[in-house]
Write a protein that holds these residues in place. Structure first.
Motif, short mmCIF file in Angstrom:
data_model
loop_
_atom_site.label_atom_id
_atom_site.label_comp_id
_atom_site.label_asym_id
_atom_site.label_seq_id
_atom_site.Cartn_x
_atom_site.Cartn_y
_atom_site.Cartn_z
N ARG A 153 35.87 32.72 34.40
CA ARG A 153 36.53 33.01 35.67
C ARG A 153 35.53 33.57 36.67
N SER A 156 33.30 30.76 37.96
CA SER A 156 34.01 29.85 38.85
C SER A 156 34.25 30.49 40.21
N GLU A 159 30.96 30.65 42.20
CA GLU A 159 30.53 29.35 42.69
C GLU A 159 31.39 28.89 43.86
N ASN A 160 32.70 29.13 43.79
CA ASN A 160 33.58 28.75 44.90
C ASN A 160 33.24 29.52 46.16
#
Length: 365
Positions: A153, A156, A159-160
């Motif tokens: 999590r 992710s 990176e977003n």
């Protein structure tokens, strides 16, 4: 604690393969291209992420069926409780969407990490020391994920947020400061957790490796080189201060996306990328075994070893088998013939893999 009753349905070249009566040590024997690595890949999908090949879901579907695939297994958690049913796959009508079920109820892929800690070593990983820094970051993240399921999590979310910040900096001449403030706050929160988890992983691996003898596997010395600040407040401040510089570059120039894993052969004080292929292989095996020792302390562990014994001399092969017996993880190994596995064949469950089918062999054969 182990996986059993593993079923592969229309997964790559396996139309309907069943593996039952598994043990701690499990051998998959067959010719090149028979589908041995496909079985390991299927098992690796019981971990969050894209599996040991990092393939797209659509590429995993077999030629028969509706374009989807399914993988299921029973996880024996010990203690006399009922096995946990795990399942994952893709429906042909919904390509690209991964389905995960735990005891028949829909679940997230990340939640699989709460049940199993899965590690693997494949021939494709032999070039990890000479590969890009990004490949080594992915390697660190996979190892960290096996120790801490929440790591996925953090990676992710970071990176977003990184993509959003880069888009603002490159597309707009003067991005709204409040937008950047919000995104940088998200980046700093997730990024600090991401970078600190990598640092803890390398520290724990280094401690495991340091407690081992220098042979028969070459012992590596590991260093986590952060690409920026490790603390949340400092990371947010550095992002804010670097806006003008990053806007000129069109991308974010510091942060966990610039982290690096430095590996040195301890006995020679030589960078791993400059060592021989045999020394690199030995260091990678040492790191894999040390990580497996760490992972099995928290949850049931699975260790997937693709063609690992073929190029080892008898001394190192025997040492490997001894470590695997003592580790406590369930181990899956592949090979083209049984002779390299004579040291463990009496203890292992063995299957002959041929053209996407699996035939069970008695261990005494």
């Amino acid at each position: 604690m182990a996986l059993d009753r593993i079923i592969l349905s229309t997964f790559r070249n396996h139309a309907d393969t069943r593996l039952e009566d598994t043990r701690q040590l499990n051998l998959l024997i067959g010719e090149n291209g028979a589908g041995k690595t496909n079985v390991l890949e299927a098992i690796s999908l019981f971990a969050p992420g894209r599996g040991l090949r990092r393939a797209a879901l659509a590429d995993m579907a077999g030629e028969t069926g509706d374009g989807g695939f399914a993988i299921s297994a029973k996880l024996d958690t010990g203690g006399g409780t009922d096995p946990v049913s795990l399942g994952t796959g893709m429906q042909g009508q919904r390509p690209g969407r991964r389905i995960v079920q735990v005891n028949g109820a829909e679940a997230s892929a990340v939640s699989l990490g709460e049940w199993l800690a899965i590690s693997w070593l494949t021939p494709a990983m032999d070039r990890i020391f000479a590969d890009s820094a990004g490949a080594r970051r992915r390697y660190m993240d996979r190892l960290a994920l096996a120790l801490s399921p929440g790591h996925a999590r953090h990676a992710s979310r970071y990176e977003n947020a990184l993509r959003e910040r880069n888009k603002l900096l490159s597309d707009l001449p003067e991005p709204e400061p409040a937008w950047l403030d919000s995104i940088e706050t998200q980046m700093a929160l997730a990024g600090a957790q991401l970078a600190q988890a990598r640092a803890r992983l390398v520290e724990a691996l280094s401690a495991e490796l340091g407690a081992l003898p220098s042979g028969p596997f070459a012992r590596p010395a590991l260093t986590h080189l952060p690409g920026g600040a490790l603390e949340e407040d400092a990371m947010r401040d550095r992002l804010h201060a670097g806006r003008r510089r990053d806007r000129a570059a069109g991308r974010t120039l510091e942060g966990p996306h610039r982290d690096e894993l430095q590996v040195v052969m301890d006995a020679k004080n030589m960078p791993a990328a400059e060592c021989s292929t045999g020394e690199q292989k030995a260091m990678l095996i040492a790191m894999t075994l040390a990580h497996a020792d760490l992972a099995v302390r928290g949850r049931p562990g699975l260790l997937l070893l693709d063609e690992v014994a073929a190029h080892l001399d008898p001394l190192r092969r025997d040492a490997l088998f001894e470590r695997l017996r003592d580790n406590g993880s369930q181990v899956w190994l592949t090979g083209t013939e049984r002779s390299p596995f004579q040291g463990i064949s009496a203890d292992a469950a063995t299957w002959r893999i041929s053209d996407g089918t699996a035939e069970s062999h008695c261990s005494s054969n």
